[in-house]
Design an enzyme around this catalytic site. Structure first.
Site, PDB file in Angstrom:
ATOM      1  N   SER A 220       1.011  -1.315  -0.076  1.00 53.12           N
ATOM      2  CA  SER A 220      -0.062   0.080  -0.114  1.00 53.12           C
ATOM      3  C   SER A 220       0.758   1.391   0.015  1.00 53.12           C
ATOM      4  O   SER A 220       0.297   2.375  -0.228  1.00 53.12           O
ATOM      5  CB  SER A 220      -0.755  -0.062   1.222  1.00 53.12           C
ATOM      6  OG  SER A 220      -0.378   0.015   2.307  1.00 53.12           O
ATOM      7  N   CYS A 221       2.145   1.184   0.244  1.00 55.69           N
ATOM      8  CA  CYS A 221       3.141   2.202   0.357  1.00 55.69           C
ATOM      9  C   CYS A 221       3.747   2.463  -1.057  1.00 55.69           C
ATOM     10  O   CYS A 221       4.386   1.485  -1.512  1.00 55.69           O
ATOM     11  CB  CYS A 221       4.053   2.253   1.357  1.00 55.69           C
ATOM     12  SG  CYS A 221       3.077   2.294   3.098  1.00 55.69           S
ATOM     13  N   VAL A 222       3.859   3.712  -1.393  1.00 53.65           N
ATOM     14  CA  VAL A 222       4.684   3.954  -2.638  1.00 53.65           C
ATOM     15  C   VAL A 222       6.254   4.100  -2.324  1.00 53.65           C
ATOM     16  O   VAL A 222       6.685   4.671  -1.328  1.00 53.65           O
ATOM     17  CB  VAL A 222       4.336   5.253  -3.478  1.00 53.65           C
ATOM     18  CG1 VAL A 222       3.859   4.666  -4.951  1.00 53.65           C
ATOM     19  CG2 VAL A 222       3.275   5.841  -2.758  1.00 53.65           C
TER      20      VAL A 222
END
Length: 104
Positions: free
Chosen positions: A102-104
């Site tokens: 979910s994190c870039v």
């Protein structure tokens, strides 16, 4: 690729996340925390790290911040206070887990 952290040679991704969680230990966690600007891991930090590891072991997935809030009973403000500027990115890295999807 390999990297020496706290005297241990470990396999890491390009971004520095451990590839093999079995190589993780508390010395490595403390060293990674320092690299990320967290000088001392407090009981609050360990509560988050231990929840992430336990939840990952049970579900096979990195929990979202929402799940950490609901299931781990750890508030978003507390997470940001402990792990500023990207709590899930930092906590998973320190805990020897992979980068959250979910994190870039």
């Amino acid at each position: 690729m390999q990297k020496v952290i706290a005297g241990y040679t470990v396999d890491v991704t390009q971004e520095g996340y451990l590839v093999n969680q079995s190589q993780w230990n508390k010395d490595i966690a403390s060293e990674i925390a320092k690299e990320l600007g967290i000088e001392d891991l407090t009981p609050g930090h360990w509560k988050v790290i231990e929840f992430l590891q336990k939840d990952f072991a049970e579900t096979g997935k990195i929990p979202t911040i929402r799940r950490v809030n609901k299931v781990g009973n750890i508030g978003t403000q507390e997470l940001y206070a402990l792990f500023p500027e990207g709590p899930l990115l930092k906590a998973t890295k320190i805990g020897g887990l992979s980068k959250p999807v979910s994190c870039v």
